[in-house]
Design an enzyme around this catalytic site. Structure first.
Site, short mmCIF file in Angstrom:
data_model
loop_
_atom_site.label_atom_id
_atom_site.label_comp_id
_atom_site.label_asym_id
_atom_site.label_seq_id
_atom_site.Cartn_x
_atom_site.Cartn_y
_atom_site.Cartn_z
N ASP A 197 59.71 -18.51 -24.17
CA ASP A 197 58.78 -19.24 -23.31
C ASP A 197 58.57 -18.58 -21.95
OD1 ASP A 197 57.81 -21.17 -25.03
OD2 ASP A 197 59.53 -22.49 -24.72
N ASP A 215 54.33 -22.47 -31.11
CA ASP A 215 54.13 -22.56 -29.66
C ASP A 215 54.00 -21.17 -29.01
OD1 ASP A 215 55.85 -24.34 -31.04
OD2 ASP A 215 56.42 -25.37 -29.20
#
Ligand code: GLY
Length: 383
Positions: free
Chosen positions: A97, A163
């Site tokens: 991320d 994601d």
């Protein structure tokens, strides 16, 4: 028709700006994840500083700075970016991320103000993300040892998650900035792997996929944050819709536009009459768990997609769907009171979590992005 969208968005934008000025004067350089009784918490502490959502409040400040020119937002956002930089000293706590953390903070700062520290830290983050690439399987490893073990007793060395498409713009940024295509090559290979292994025939997507890290073969998928195996976690569908589109916008490769349209067509076909989005499109009718973040993120993707397609009917279809969800959020799930820190309610981190229907900062971020974009803003964190 277009003017209606703009009128709605401009009206809501003014309400957001009025509210967020007061919220920022209270929140200063805190790094919120949620709000309790209308007051933001703070994830700046040593234990939580690397939490994956810690870029979003900084991102809101940069969007506000871009729209208002108010230097207070830039100063507070810079302080948040300085706090985040301690993460680089604990590299082993960082995962895929990197884009969610550094695109809305340091990279935004560099793009909007030319801040050289923002560029340096953005490129460092991109190098760390690139270092997670597995060339045998053409995937970026999602998490570090031990994370996600509730999905099964397998190692997560071969796990990648949908994601991650939203983190790829950090790699495109690094290639554009350095004129070195290595980063872009990794992003493209991961995005192609996602088309092959995540995208289903009906346009829905898996959340987690396991690839054999030695041979590159598909092993299995997991339900992840959705209802279960083969289900349709709505935030994951939103990441796919928007993430594939961003790969198209950065590369011009039509296959990513087609992938985004396929997810979008599926997503739009599932939007309930209410315009409010469940946590999973395949969850049982009760409990009626919702996730406002999925509505906000998919709206951002649909607004951008409507600009990318040329067919006027498709443009209208995608904008209408975004508007339906944004109006539902604005009418039923938004708090514009300047005395309350959070904007959205009814966010859910995952289907099987103990808690549902609470404020989550990336819901606020993406709602703001969607409204500002629809109102005509020319600045994007992801492009
Ligand atoms: N990226 C993790 C999530 O969407 O919850």
């Amino acid at each position: 028709m277009t003017e209606n969208y703009k009128e709605f968005a401009s009206r809501i934008k003014e309400k957001i700006i009025l509210k967020e000025r007061a919220v920022s004067d209270r929140t200063l350089d805190k790094i919120p994840y949620t709000a309790v009784n209308g007051r933001f918490d703070d994830k700046s502490d040593d234990k939580n500083i690397n939490w994956w959502t810690n870029g979003f409040y900084g991102g809101m400040l940069w969007l506000l700075y871009h729209e208002t020119g108010d230097e207070r937002y830039a100063e507070r956002a810079e302080k948040i970016a300085d706090k985040l930089s301690v993460c680089f000293d604990r590299f082993y706590n960082l995962d895929h991320d990197m884009g969610f953390l550094w695109l809305p903070t340091d990279v935004a700062s560099y793009r909007l103000t030319g801040n050289k520290d923002g560029r340096r830290r953005g490129l460092l983050a991109a190098n760390i993300l690139a270092g997670r690439f597995n060339p045998a399987g053409n995937y970026i490893r999602a998490w570090n040892d031990g994370i996600g073990k509730e999905n099964g007793p397998t190692s997560n060395v071969g796990w990648c998650i949908i994601d991650c498409l939203m983190n790829l713009p950090l790699l495109y940024f690094a290639s554009e900035e350095t004129k070195d295509p290595r980063f872009k090559h990794i992003a493209v290979r991961h995005a192609d792997m996602a088309i092959k292994n995540f995208l289903r025939a009906d346009g829905s997507v898996n959340h987690i996929v396991e690839i054999n890290p030695e041979t590159g073969e598909f092993v299995q998928s997991f339900g992840g944050q959705g209802y279960g195996l083969g289900s349709s976690w709505t935030r994951g569908q939103s990441w796919a819709l928007y993430g594939f589109l961003l790969s198209y916008l950065h590369t011009g490769e039509e296959r990513y536009l087609e992938a985004s349209k396929k997810v979008a067509d599926y997503f739009v076909s599932q939007i309930p009459e209410s315009g409010l989005i469940p946590v999973d499109f395949r969850q049982p009718a009760e409990p009626a768990y919702e996730d406002s973040t999925a509505a906000a993120i998919s709206s951002c993707g649909l607004i951008e997609l409507s600009k990318a397609v040329s067919d006027p009917k498709l443009k209208e279809k995608y904008l209408d769907a975004a508007l339906k969800m944004l109006k539902a959020l604005s009418d039923k799930r938004c708090d514009y009171d300047p005395e309350t820190d959070n904007l959205l309610s009814h966010c859910s981190a995952s289907y099987h979590a103990n808690e549902h229907h609470f404020p989550i900062i990336y819901g606020d971020y993406f709602f703001m992005e969607a409204i500002f974009n629809l109102a005509g803003s020319d600045f994007s964190i992801w492009k």
